[in-house]
Structures are given as structure tokens and as C-alpha cells.
Design a protein around this motif. Sequence first.
Motif, PDB file in Angstrom:
ATOM      1  N   ARG A 104      -5.116  -0.512 -17.542  1.00 43.80           N
ATOM      2  CA  ARG A 104      -5.694  -1.521 -16.649  1.00 43.80           C
ATOM      3  C   ARG A 104      -4.939  -1.576 -15.322  1.00 43.80           C
ATOM      4  NH1 ARG A 104      -5.904  -7.183 -19.161  1.00 43.80           N
ATOM      5  NH2 ARG A 104      -3.947  -6.542 -20.173  1.00 43.80           N
ATOM      6  N   VAL A 105      -3.645  -1.370 -15.381  1.00 45.78           N
ATOM      7  CA  VAL A 105      -2.834  -1.377 -14.159  1.00 45.78           C
ATOM      8  C   VAL A 105      -3.156  -0.158 -13.303  1.00 45.78           C
ATOM      9  CG1 VAL A 105      -0.469  -1.214 -13.269  1.00 45.78           C
ATOM     10  CG2 VAL A 105      -0.972  -2.745 -15.188  1.00 45.78           C
ATOM     11  N   LYS A 106      -3.302   0.997 -13.924  1.00 40.87           N
ATOM     12  CA  LYS A 106      -3.622   2.215 -13.190  1.00 40.87           C
ATOM     13  C   LYS A 106      -4.940   2.074 -12.431  1.00 40.87           C
ATOM     14  CE  LYS A 106      -1.280   5.507 -16.269  1.00 40.87           C
ATOM     15  NZ  LYS A 106      -1.488   6.650 -17.208  1.00 40.87           N
ATOM     16  N   LYS A 107      -5.940   1.454 -13.078  1.00 38.85           N
ATOM     17  CA  LYS A 107      -7.249   1.294 -12.447  1.00 38.85           C
ATOM     18  C   LYS A 107      -7.238   0.227 -11.356  1.00 38.85           C
ATOM     19  CE  LYS A 107      -9.728   2.643 -16.656  1.00 38.85           C
ATOM     20  NZ  LYS A 107     -10.650   2.191 -17.732  1.00 38.85           N
ATOM     21  N   HIS A 108      -6.389  -0.783 -11.531  1.00 41.25           N
ATOM     22  CA  HIS A 108      -6.408  -1.928 -10.619  1.00 41.25           C
ATOM     23  C   HIS A 108      -5.752  -1.621  -9.276  1.00 41.25           C
ATOM     24  CE1 HIS A 108      -6.544  -6.212  -9.569  1.00 41.25           C
ATOM     25  NE2 HIS A 108      -5.277  -6.105  -9.173  1.00 41.25           N
ATOM     26  N   PHE A 109      -4.689  -0.815  -9.273  1.00 44.46           N
ATOM     27  CA  PHE A 109      -3.922  -0.582  -8.049  1.00 44.46           C
ATOM     28  C   PHE A 109      -4.249   0.789  -7.457  1.00 44.46           C
ATOM     29  CE2 PHE A 109      -1.313  -3.702 -10.317  1.00 44.46           C
ATOM     30  CZ  PHE A 109      -1.098  -4.637  -9.307  1.00 44.46           C
ATOM     31  N   ASP A 110      -4.320   0.819  -6.123  1.00 48.13           N
ATOM     32  CA  ASP A 110      -4.551   2.080  -5.410  1.00 48.13           C
ATOM     33  C   ASP A 110      -3.299   2.955  -5.429  1.00 48.13           C
ATOM     34  OD1 ASP A 110      -7.148   1.183  -4.646  1.00 48.13           O
ATOM     35  OD2 ASP A 110      -6.209  -0.013  -3.054  1.00 48.13           O
ATOM     36  N   ASP A 141      -0.960   0.886   4.172  1.00 56.03           N
ATOM     37  CA  ASP A 141      -1.860   0.051   4.976  1.00 56.03           C
ATOM     38  C   ASP A 141      -3.226  -0.101   4.304  1.00 56.03           C
ATOM     39  OD1 ASP A 141      -2.665  -1.462   7.198  1.00 56.03           O
ATOM     40  OD2 ASP A 141      -3.671   0.303   8.043  1.00 56.03           O
ATOM     41  N   GLY A 142      -3.587  -1.338   4.020  1.00 52.52           N
ATOM     42  CA  GLY A 142      -4.893  -1.645   3.454  1.00 52.52           C
ATOM     43  C   GLY A 142      -5.048  -1.273   1.989  1.00 52.52           C
ATOM     44  N   LYS A 143      -4.009  -0.822   1.344  1.00 54.76           N
ATOM     45  CA  LYS A 143      -4.082  -0.401  -0.052  1.00 54.76           C
ATOM     46  C   LYS A 143      -3.394  -1.427  -0.955  1.00 54.76           C
ATOM     47  CE  LYS A 143      -4.015   4.478   1.296  1.00 54.76           C
ATOM     48  NZ  LYS A 143      -3.252   5.756   1.238  1.00 54.76           N
ATOM     49  N   LYS A 144      -3.986  -1.609  -2.106  1.00 53.63           N
ATOM     50  CA  LYS A 144      -3.391  -2.514  -3.093  1.00 53.63           C
ATOM     51  C   LYS A 144      -2.378  -1.701  -3.909  1.00 53.63           C
ATOM     52  CE  LYS A 144      -6.323  -4.955  -5.273  1.00 53.63           C
ATOM     53  NZ  LYS A 144      -7.343  -5.370  -6.286  1.00 53.63           N
ATOM     54  N   TYR A 145      -1.127  -2.074  -3.816  1.00 51.55           N
ATOM     55  CA  TYR A 145      -0.085  -1.269  -4.447  1.00 51.55           C
ATOM     56  C   TYR A 145       0.721  -2.104  -5.450  1.00 51.55           C
ATOM     57  CZ  TYR A 145       3.059  -3.636  -1.163  1.00 51.55           C
ATOM     58  OH  TYR A 145       3.750  -4.586  -0.463  1.00 51.55           O
ATOM     59  N   LEU A 146       1.332  -1.382  -6.388  1.00 44.18           N
ATOM     60  CA  LEU A 146       2.330  -1.955  -7.297  1.00 44.18           C
ATOM     61  C   LEU A 146       3.648  -1.246  -7.033  1.00 44.18           C
ATOM     62  CD1 LEU A 146       3.410  -3.568  -9.743  1.00 44.18           C
ATOM     63  CD2 LEU A 146       2.598  -1.703 -11.211  1.00 44.18           C
ATOM     64  N   LEU A 147       4.655  -2.008  -6.634  1.00 44.94           N
ATOM     65  CA  LEU A 147       5.993  -1.462  -6.383  1.00 44.94           C
ATOM     66  C   LEU A 147       6.938  -1.965  -7.471  1.00 44.94           C
ATOM     67  CD1 LEU A 147       8.265  -0.102  -4.723  1.00 44.94           C
ATOM     68  CD2 LEU A 147       8.362  -2.205  -3.332  1.00 44.94           C
ATOM     69  N   VAL A 148       7.542  -1.042  -8.187  1.00 44.69           N
ATOM     70  CA  VAL A 148       8.565  -1.400  -9.179  1.00 44.69           C
ATOM     71  C   VAL A 148       9.936  -1.118  -8.585  1.00 44.69           C
ATOM     72  CG1 VAL A 148       9.531  -0.936 -11.450  1.00 44.69           C
ATOM     73  CG2 VAL A 148       7.051  -0.949 -11.141  1.00 44.69           C
ATOM     74  N   LEU A 149      10.764  -2.155  -8.510  1.00 50.82           N
ATOM     75  CA  LEU A 149      12.157  -2.025  -8.076  1.00 50.82           C
ATOM     76  C   LEU A 149      13.032  -2.225  -9.303  1.00 50.82           C
ATOM     77  CD1 LEU A 149      12.015  -4.101  -4.754  1.00 50.82           C
ATOM     78  CD2 LEU A 149      11.963  -1.609  -4.999  1.00 50.82           C
ATOM     79  N   ASP A 150      13.559  -1.136  -9.831  1.00 52.99           N
ATOM     80  CA  ASP A 150      14.279  -1.190 -11.102  1.00 52.99           C
ATOM     81  C   ASP A 150      15.779  -1.360 -10.890  1.00 52.99           C
ATOM     82  OD1 ASP A 150      14.532  -1.063 -13.910  1.00 52.99           O
ATOM     83  OD2 ASP A 150      15.066   1.056 -13.801  1.00 52.99           O
ATOM     84  N   ASP A 151      16.369  -2.221 -11.701  1.00 54.69           N
ATOM     85  CA  ASP A 151      17.821  -2.458 -11.710  1.00 54.69           C
ATOM     86  C   ASP A 151      18.300  -3.041 -10.386  1.00 54.69           C
ATOM     87  OD1 ASP A 151      20.324  -2.580 -12.850  1.00 54.69           O
ATOM     88  OD2 ASP A 151      20.869  -0.531 -12.303  1.00 54.69           O
TER      89      ASP A 151
END
Length: 831
Positions: free
Chosen positions: A74-80, A126-136
Motif C-alpha cells: 500500500r505504501v509503494k502504491k501511495h507514494f511517487d 517537486d510536485g511528487k508525493k514522497y516518503l523519506l525515511v531517516l534512519d538512526d
Amino acid sequence: MLHLVEKQVVDFELPNRETHSFVNVDEVIGREDEKRVIVDRLLEVRENVCVIPIVGIGGLGKTTLAQLVYNEDRVKKHFDLRIWVFVSHIFNVKLIVEKMIESITGMKPQSLHFDRLQDQLRKEIDGKKYLLVLDDMWNENRESWLKLQDLLIGGARGSKVLMTTRSGLVAAAMGTAPPCNLKGLPEDMSWSLFSKLAFKPGKEINSSLVAIGKEILRKCAGVPLAIRILGSFLYYKETEAEWLYVKNHQITDMAESADIEFCQFYCSIFQKNQTISKKTLIQLWIAQGFIRSNDEENECQEDVGERYFMGLLRRSFFQDVKERLGDIISCKMHDLIHDLAKMVAENETSLLTSAGNKSSVNICHLSVGPVHDSAWELPHSLLKEKNLRTFFMPITSRDYLESGRFIGSEKQSKSVVDAVISNFRSLRVLDLHGLGINEVPGSVSMLKHLRYIDLSDNNFVTLPKSMSKLLNLQTLKLSYCFELCELPENIHKMVNIRHLELDGCLNLSKMPCGIGQLTALRTLSQFVIGQETSMSSKVNAVLTDLNGLVKLRGKLTLRNLGCIECLCPKIDDAVLKNKEYLQSLRLEWTDEAVSDEYDELLLEGLQPHENLKVLFIERYGGQSFPKWMMVGLHSSLPKLTKLTLKNLKICKSLPPFGCLPSLQSLKLENLTLLEYIEHTSNDGSQFGMYFPSLKELKLCNLPCLKGWWKKEVMAGSESSSFPDRLLLSSFPSLFKLTIQDCLMLEFIPRLEELNLIRVSNKLLQQLMMLLETTLSANCSSFLAVSKLKSLYIFDVRELFLLPEGLQNLSLLEHLEINGCPNLLSLPIEGM
């Protein structure tokens, strides 16, 4: 990390610290509920750049949970775009931007100019829905985070940042959504993971190993990393004895393995061959967040740190330990171990010297080495290190003048201090001791993250009021600031203070009102009662402010005890008797005593806890001692090992110190009216053993002292052999006796070392009689000197001849005679 126990070596390999986005879902057990909650929150469309923190201790599976969420369909489909960045201790915006671009494009950016990098990043998102993971994540500086956040606002609405961190403070600084506080796995899932790794598939499981395994598992506290390490290790162990050995000898708490690793590499900030204070080292570990309290075992952070230290010591990480009162106070690191620690630390720690000014880029912990140039200053390149967490100046790195001060000028010291405070706002540890600082700048309050500051051995008179704004401060070291006269009035606001070190601050005139509110205090090295304290105007702290400080440990000095007569009725047992962790107590009265009755009443209310090991009483003005010292002293202070009484001008009798079972050192100095040490014989029907553990006895300036036992006691005995029998049952462990300026003393107990300094002719005659005796070897008189190994005689004007019996002292190894101008000859028979 090596765990060396009973000559067996067990290698628990910790995983590579850098992480990635891939996870083998089939290998993960548990975390379904947490994953579902986070995924639902990620799919919500709210404000742009919503930050969701995952918070938990090391090894709980924060990164694994983030990987599960990152790879959820679901996350893969939701974010660009999905972007994974491993951050760790160094929060460098430029470096994070580079990693983000590489994660998006699959290629390292060509340009190294930050302006072009940020422009490329903003174009990519720009204009894209992204998921950023900042680990540790470790960065607590919100200002640094906001600089990165500004570059992320170009994404489409609903973009999210998911970060993992051990620290709730990091989550508070960055998070815009409530954190997901990760807990340990439940018991059933923990066992499922453990058994999958520890037992061979298809093979019948030994029920005994199951029972042992469940006991081992309890020590893992549901931490997946600890379970994996232990389960994988036990996979190759098939016998019950091997599993029991792991349970009983190898494992203390595997959940702490990552913390111990950090504690190890942090030791590289010290120089080679440097003496390291154990207490300071533990304080530094706590300040950096490497140690947490263990609520289940009722262990505070200091106790956990002690356990870490002892564990590393058993593994030979430390050496050359020094002890005091049975407790380790300092150690060193072998050069090879130091090199290994520095190698593990990689570029996170650095040693800065005037010779080479070598420092790494993006360092977290800086230690300043030897400085020999009076014009030395911090290099400008270092001032760019905004993520610096430690600025440490070890005492052995300083070049001292005869005055004991730093070689630099006052102007140079001010320049260093100002540069550190203005440039390193993320500091947790700041060591500026011995710099000759005349004034602590008020700007120190800007170091909001500071946990530890050492300002000892400086010249300032007061501290800035703004210092009370350091609400995260845990350790404040002010020892040997000889000019310091008072502490900040609002010190009660510093509620997280655990250690307030004031050794040698002899000019300190009072304690601020409200210090009793600092209930987290573990160390308060001295408490000074202000001379102007009164009931009507409670401006300064009074003794009863100590009542609530039940966690105090180590040593405590109470000064100016003679100036609070009006408050004496309010003194009760809670002042000291409830402080079970206190080891050393020093009670100092003023020179201007109110009255002997008042001093006796005051001392009655200052009974310490029975765990006390050291007691020092000076200028006490009473003629006698309180009931707790006169009756049942052996049960009041059963662990007391060292006792000193000094400058007691009107005291004529002493408590029955001879009954103290653990007393090893007794020093009596300047008791001008004391005639006898003991005034009563043993309470029992038989003669008891006096001073069973006493090793060192010092009698100094006791002008009226005639002997040990009062003659009435001896005369009252039914046995004519009382003196001999009493001597035989006394001082069985005495090693060293020093007698100085006791001109009426006529008694010498048996011992191994005897120091005679300005003693009477009668005492010398007794010594000669003992040496020249022809009594049998079991006679008490001969036994008094039969063990003598060292004899020192100083400044004895009446010494004319040495006794002939010296040659009979077969164990004598050292003889020194000095300042005896009337000595005419040595014994005729020779030595």
C-alpha cells in the motif's frame, strides 16, 4: 565485541551500523500491529512534510519496522517516491541531500556544491508525493532540522518523513506527529523468534534446554537484536552444561550490548596512558545517552554504568586500577585497546593538538591534547563542526605553570571559551577546567542540550544567573574554584542535576535556598550553612534542606556547623540517617562555637546511616558525645573503616571506638584535654578484643594523653594480669603507629611500624625496656615489639643511647633516626 569470562572467549558480532531499505519479511516475527498503525498514518493526507518518529532503545527493531513499512504494498502504491537515508550521529544537511539524490536517481550526484545539490533535490521531489525515511537519528538541534525541512516543502501534499531514533528529545525536536514508542516483543513472539534461531529444524527439542532457554530469554527483555544474537550463538551449543554456562556466566543483559559498544568507543576521547576517573567516565556515558536506568532491577543510571564499567574491566578493556575503600576510583587503557577503540570510533572522535591540529571532518567528540603554545587558539576549520557533542580537555593534556594554571593568558582563555560556546550549540559535554577563567559568560545558557560541564580549578567568584536555564544539565563540576563564594540563587530550577561537585571550594559561604528541591542529586560534595541564617528570614539553605536528598552517595562535607543554634531543635534523623548510599561524612564546626551543650545536641541529630565507611569530625565543641556514639556503636556504624577526630579542644572522653568491627584507621589530632582513649573495659564477662581490624593508628598533639586505659579500670579488674591479657587481646591487626607530640604517653601497643616524633622520655624508656627485656616470647611486653619491621624516630631531643635490644628484632627491616642531636652512640653489640 569480546566477552572474556574464565578463559573462554565468546564473540558476539554486532551488525554493520549502516542500514538499507531491504528486509526479508519471512524472517521477521511480530510488529504487525505497529506496522499497521504507521502505514495508516502514512496514508493520511495532512500537512506537507509530516514527521512520524519511531522511538525505542537500541536493538528493539526500529529499523526493521521502518523497512517493513517502506516495503508495504500500500505504501509503494501511495507514494511517487520512496527515499531511504541512514543518518546516525552526524546530521549534515549537505550529506543527507547527497544521499537523498542518490536514493532517488540511483547515481551519486556529480556536483559537490551545496547550492547545485539543493537545486537538484528540489527538482527531483517537486510536485511528487514522497516518503523519506531517516534512519538512526541523533540530532536534537531543531535549527539544523529546519534547514533540511526547508528543502523538503516542494513535494506534493501528503508527503511524509518517517524517522527512527533512540531519543525522545530527538522525536520532540523533529516530530510533527505523535511518536510510535516501540516496546519489547511479547513473550510468545520472543520465544518463537528464539526457538527458530536456537534449535535445529526437524530435531527433537530437549525439554531441559527449553527451560534454560526461557530463563535466558527473560534477560533479553523482548529485544529482537539480543534474541537473535543469543539464539544464533546457542544454535551450535547442544549440551545442557553449555546452555547453563551461557545463562550463568556470559549474559548480563544482552539488550544493552549496543549501549556498551558506544561506551567502549567513547573511551577513545582520552589520551593514551591517561588516568581515567571511573566516576567521571560514567557521568560522560550518561551525558551522551549511552546509559539508561533499569527500572525492572531498580537500578539507576549510575548503577548501570558501574555494571558496564566492571564488565569492560573483566574483559581487560581497562587496566592499572586504583582502589579506595574497596571501590575502584580510576583506571587506564592499554595502548592497544585504545587504538582499537579509536578504530571502532572511526571519524566520530578526534584528538586536537597544537603540534598537528589533526581533526576529522564531521566529528562528534573532540578531545584537546597537549598545548604548549601560549598563543594557541581553536583552528577556524573546527568552528564549522556544528554537530560537536563533546569538547573535552583532559587534565593530563595541560601544560601547567608552578601555580597549576593553564599556560595561556586570561585573554586566550576567554577567547577559547567564547569560541566554544558561540559555535558548538549541540554540545552535551563541555570540559573547561583549569583554564584560569575569571568569569563564566552568561551565554553558556545557550547550550540547551548540555548535560555535563566541568568548570573546576578556575578563578571566577560567582556563576551567571542564566546558568539556571540549563535545564538538561546533569553534572556540574566546580571543585577547587577557590574564589567561588556562592552558587546561583535559582539553582533549584536545575531539576535534572545529579552531581554537584564542590570539593575544595573553601570560600563558599552558603548554599542557596531551595537546594533541597534537587531531589535527583547523587553527589553533593559539601553543604555550607550560611552565617546569617535565621528563622525569620530563610534566605539560605539550612540543614533540614538535606532531608529529601535521599539519593546522595559518595562523600559529603557539612561546614559551619556551629552557627545554627536557633534551628537545632528541628534537626532530626532524616538529615543523614536516611542516606544509605553515603560512604564518607565530614562534619566541620566553626571556630566560634555557640556552646558545648548546643554542639552535643546538634551532633545527636547528625547520626549517619549504618553503611557509612569514613567519618571525620573537626572542631566539635562538646565535652562528650551523643548516645548513638556511646551506646551500641558497633551496631550503629558496623562498616566504618576510617575515623578521624581533629581539633576537639574540650573533649575529655571518647566513645568506645575499640568495639568497631571494621575500623582500620584511627587518627586523633589536637585533642588537648584527652587523657585516656578507653575509659571502660569490655561489657562482657570476659575480656573482649579491642580494635580487631585496626591497621593504622595516629596520635598527634595530645598533650594530656597518659595511656590507653584509665587506671581505675585496670585497678577495678579482679585479675592481676589484666594489663597483659588486655594487651594480648588488642590490636591484632595493627601495622603502623605514629606518635607525635604526646609527651605524657607511656604505652605502646604491638605493631609492625613505629613512628616516634617529639615524644616523652618515659615513652622512650618504655621502648628501651621492651627491647632489652629477657622475658619469654609469650610475654605481652615482648609481643608489643616482636613484630616490628620499621622504626622511625624523629626530633627526640632526650634520646642519648639506642637500646641494646635492637639486635633482637629479627623482623626489623627499616631504621631511621633524624633530628636527635643528643644521640651519642649505637648499641655496643651492633645492629
